[in-house]
Design an enzyme around this catalytic site. Sequence first.
Site, PDB file in Angstrom:
ATOM      1  N   SER A 114       7.532  -4.278 -11.446  1.00  0.00           N
ATOM      2  CA  SER A 114       8.346  -4.694 -10.288  1.00  0.00           C
ATOM      3  C   SER A 114       7.481  -5.204  -9.129  1.00  0.00           C
ATOM      4  O   SER A 114       8.004  -5.834  -8.206  1.00  0.00           O
ATOM      5  CB  SER A 114       9.232  -3.543  -9.811  1.00  0.00           C
ATOM      6  OG  SER A 114       8.440  -2.434  -9.440  1.00  0.00           O
ATOM      7  N   TYR A 142      -3.139  -7.049  -9.614  1.00  0.00           N
ATOM      8  CA  TYR A 142      -2.342  -6.618 -10.773  1.00  0.00           C
ATOM      9  C   TYR A 142      -1.082  -7.485 -10.903  1.00  0.00           C
ATOM     10  O   TYR A 142      -0.723  -7.928 -11.999  1.00  0.00           O
ATOM     11  CB  TYR A 142      -1.963  -5.147 -10.573  1.00  0.00           C
ATOM     12  CG  TYR A 142      -1.142  -4.540 -11.673  1.00  0.00           C
ATOM     13  CD1 TYR A 142      -1.722  -4.183 -12.876  1.00  0.00           C
ATOM     14  CD2 TYR A 142       0.220  -4.270 -11.493  1.00  0.00           C
ATOM     15  CE1 TYR A 142      -0.970  -3.593 -13.880  1.00  0.00           C
ATOM     16  CE2 TYR A 142       0.977  -3.683 -12.489  1.00  0.00           C
ATOM     17  CZ  TYR A 142       0.378  -3.344 -13.686  1.00  0.00           C
ATOM     18  OH  TYR A 142       1.124  -2.758 -14.679  1.00  0.00           O
ATOM     19  N   LYS A 146       0.196  -9.948 -13.943  1.00  0.00           N
ATOM     20  CA  LYS A 146       1.501  -9.775 -14.597  1.00  0.00           C
ATOM     21  C   LYS A 146       2.339 -11.061 -14.497  1.00  0.00           C
ATOM     22  O   LYS A 146       3.064 -11.398 -15.443  1.00  0.00           O
ATOM     23  CB  LYS A 146       2.242  -8.576 -14.005  1.00  0.00           C
ATOM     24  CG  LYS A 146       1.619  -7.237 -14.373  1.00  0.00           C
ATOM     25  CD  LYS A 146       1.723  -6.994 -15.876  1.00  0.00           C
ATOM     26  CE  LYS A 146       1.176  -5.668 -16.332  1.00  0.00           C
ATOM     27  NZ  LYS A 146       1.199  -5.516 -17.798  1.00  0.00           N
ATOM     28  N   HIS A 185      -0.244   7.328 -10.326  1.00  0.00           N
ATOM     29  CA  HIS A 185       0.907   6.918  -9.524  1.00  0.00           C
ATOM     30  C   HIS A 185       1.412   8.116  -8.712  1.00  0.00           C
ATOM     31  O   HIS A 185       0.994   9.250  -8.931  1.00  0.00           O
ATOM     32  CB  HIS A 185       2.018   6.383 -10.435  1.00  0.00           C
ATOM     33  CG  HIS A 185       1.702   5.046 -11.023  1.00  0.00           C
ATOM     34  ND1 HIS A 185       1.204   4.882 -12.288  1.00  0.00           N
ATOM     35  CD2 HIS A 185       1.791   3.788 -10.503  1.00  0.00           C
ATOM     36  CE1 HIS A 185       1.016   3.595 -12.531  1.00  0.00           C
ATOM     37  NE2 HIS A 185       1.358   2.909 -11.463  1.00  0.00           N
TER      38      HIS A 185
HETATM   39  O1  GFB Z   1       3.001   4.973  -7.493  1.00  0.00           O
HETATM   40  P1  GFB Z   1       2.177   4.531  -6.346  1.00  0.00           P
HETATM   41  O2  GFB Z   1       0.762   4.978  -6.300  1.00  0.00           O
HETATM   42  O3  GFB Z   1       2.104   2.946  -6.231  1.00  0.00           O
HETATM   43  O4  GFB Z   1       2.951   5.055  -5.041  1.00  0.00           O
HETATM   44  P2  GFB Z   1       3.147   1.835  -5.715  1.00  0.00           P
HETATM   45  C1  GFB Z   1       2.403   4.810  -3.780  1.00  0.00           C
HETATM   46  C2  GFB Z   1       3.289   5.343  -2.681  1.00  0.00           C
HETATM   47  O5  GFB Z   1       3.333   6.781  -2.717  1.00  0.00           O
HETATM   48  C3  GFB Z   1       2.704   4.976  -1.336  1.00  0.00           C
HETATM   49  C4  GFB Z   1       2.682   7.309  -1.567  1.00  0.00           C
HETATM   50  O6  GFB Z   1       3.736   4.866  -0.359  1.00  0.00           O
HETATM   51  C5  GFB Z   1       1.800   6.160  -1.071  1.00  0.00           C
HETATM   52  O7  GFB Z   1       1.484   6.275   0.320  1.00  0.00           O
HETATM   53  N1  GFB Z   1       1.935   8.517  -1.925  1.00  0.00           N
HETATM   54  C6  GFB Z   1       2.020   9.714  -1.277  1.00  0.00           C
HETATM   55  C7  GFB Z   1       1.033   8.665  -2.926  1.00  0.00           C
HETATM   56  N2  GFB Z   1       1.167  10.591  -1.797  1.00  0.00           N
HETATM   57  C8  GFB Z   1       0.547   9.989  -2.833  1.00  0.00           C
HETATM   58  C9  GFB Z   1      -0.441  10.426  -3.768  1.00  0.00           C
HETATM   59  O8  GFB Z   1      -0.936  11.551  -3.748  1.00  0.00           O
HETATM   60  N3  GFB Z   1      -0.812   9.505  -4.727  1.00  0.00           N
HETATM   61  C10 GFB Z   1      -0.274   8.248  -4.800  1.00  0.00           C
HETATM   62  N4  GFB Z   1      -0.664   7.397  -5.791  1.00  0.00           N
HETATM   63  N5  GFB Z   1       0.626   7.800  -3.891  1.00  0.00           N
HETATM   64  C11 GFB Z   1       2.438   0.668  -7.867  1.00  0.00           C
HETATM   65  C12 GFB Z   1       1.343  -0.288  -8.150  1.00  0.00           C
HETATM   66  O9  GFB Z   1       2.632   0.588  -6.508  1.00  0.00           O
HETATM   67  O10 GFB Z   1       3.637   0.344  -8.496  1.00  0.00           O
HETATM   68  C13 GFB Z   1       1.245  -0.630  -9.569  1.00  0.00           C
HETATM   69  O11 GFB Z   1       0.151   0.284  -7.698  1.00  0.00           O
HETATM   70  C14 GFB Z   1       2.563  -0.771 -10.282  1.00  0.00           C
HETATM   71  O12 GFB Z   1       0.583  -1.833  -9.611  1.00  0.00           O
HETATM   72  C15 GFB Z   1       3.569   0.263  -9.888  1.00  0.00           C
HETATM   73  O13 GFB Z   1       3.098  -2.022  -9.996  1.00  0.00           O
HETATM   74  C16 GFB Z   1       4.945  -0.027 -10.426  1.00  0.00           C
HETATM   75  O14 GFB Z   1       4.548   2.183  -6.084  1.00  0.00           O
HETATM   76  O15 GFB Z   1       2.918   1.545  -4.276  1.00  0.00           O
END
Ligand code: GFB
Length: 314
Positions: A114, A142, A146, A185
């Site tokens: 997405s 990324y 994609k 994630h």
């Molecule tokens: O799943 P995520 O790492 O990636 O989530 P995206 C990020 C969101 O969660 C941000 C918050 O708003 C972060 O500030 N968050 C809070 C955290 N605490 C944490 C934590 O401990 N770890 C992480 N990882 N996040 C991804 C893309 O984006 O979406 C990929 O990086 C892929 O490329 C995926 O497309 C679907 O949702 O922002």
Amino acid sequence: MENNKPPKETKLYVAGHQGMVGSAIVRNLKSKGYKNIITRTRSELDLTNQAAVQAFFKAEQPAQVYLAAAKVGGIHANNIYRGQFLYENLMIEANIIHAAWESKADKLLFLGSSCIYPKMAPQPLTEKSLLTGPLEPTNEPYAIAKIAGIKLCETYRDQYGANFISAMPTNLYGPGDNFDLETSHVLPALIRKIHTAKANKSPSVTLWGTGSPMREFLHVDDLAEACVHLMHDYNGSEWVNVGTGSDLSIKELAEMICSIVGYEGALNWDNSKPDGTPRKLLNVDKINALGWTAKIRLRDGIEEVYQDIKNSFE
Ligand code: GFB
């Protein structure tokens, strides 16, 4: 709607079968009685090596290809390993899509994300919003890879008549997820952090960003069912969004996980870490009209994941 359900002995290749998505697709295909599923581990076949991928396809000639192999990670990994995310994903996609065409595969399903849609596109995001504006910077490399994969499927269809399709899943979770706090994630990271805070009797737990971004989460078993459904019943050139149709804030997600884990401490937000895109809710009208809807409720899915993983954190 057309129906291409192949015979059970059809040779199917699932690229990325050791990952969360690929392993869910293999489980789904096996549950439907498919017997001739071929896979290769990373040490057996380096998907970034064009000659190796070509030799594999020439020898095996799979009829259908599920392209679930990718370099993936959460917001921090996407933002730090920018070159690797762009290079490895471009190479994997280009090698597999080209070799599948050369070896005359009947059909290929490419898995996108997405995050291909512009950061400020109207919500919920329809398939039509692709390439209408700038991308979210934290995962731009990324997303560009994609988008290139989608365009390879589209252009090989246009130029060569290849029946290559693309699915765009929202944020995924489920068995086989990555729980490394640096590269994971958000959903597995929150499960781990909140579980650890409870185990250590910590008065508070620190999460990244502000907690205000909105995210949609789909269980990988629901995604696998969607992938097989599209492989069997969809032959269109346009990519197809795959999601639940509803989202929640990161803060609400954290509160749900606290209640599942049984943690009553405080949530602290580390604003030095990025929020990423403010919202990326998918419009799922198209796949719903094709006969698929998500079935696993978020709370049920997280409870199942937590029961499976909690003893391995200690
Ligand atoms: O799943 P995520 O790492 O990636 O989530 P995206 C990020 C969101 O969660 C941000 C918050 O708003 C972060 O500030 N968050 C809070 C955290 N605490 C944490 C934590 O401990 N770890 C992480 N990882 N996040 C991804 C893309 O984006 O979406 C990929 O990086 C892929 O490329 C995926 O497309 C679907 O949702 O922002």
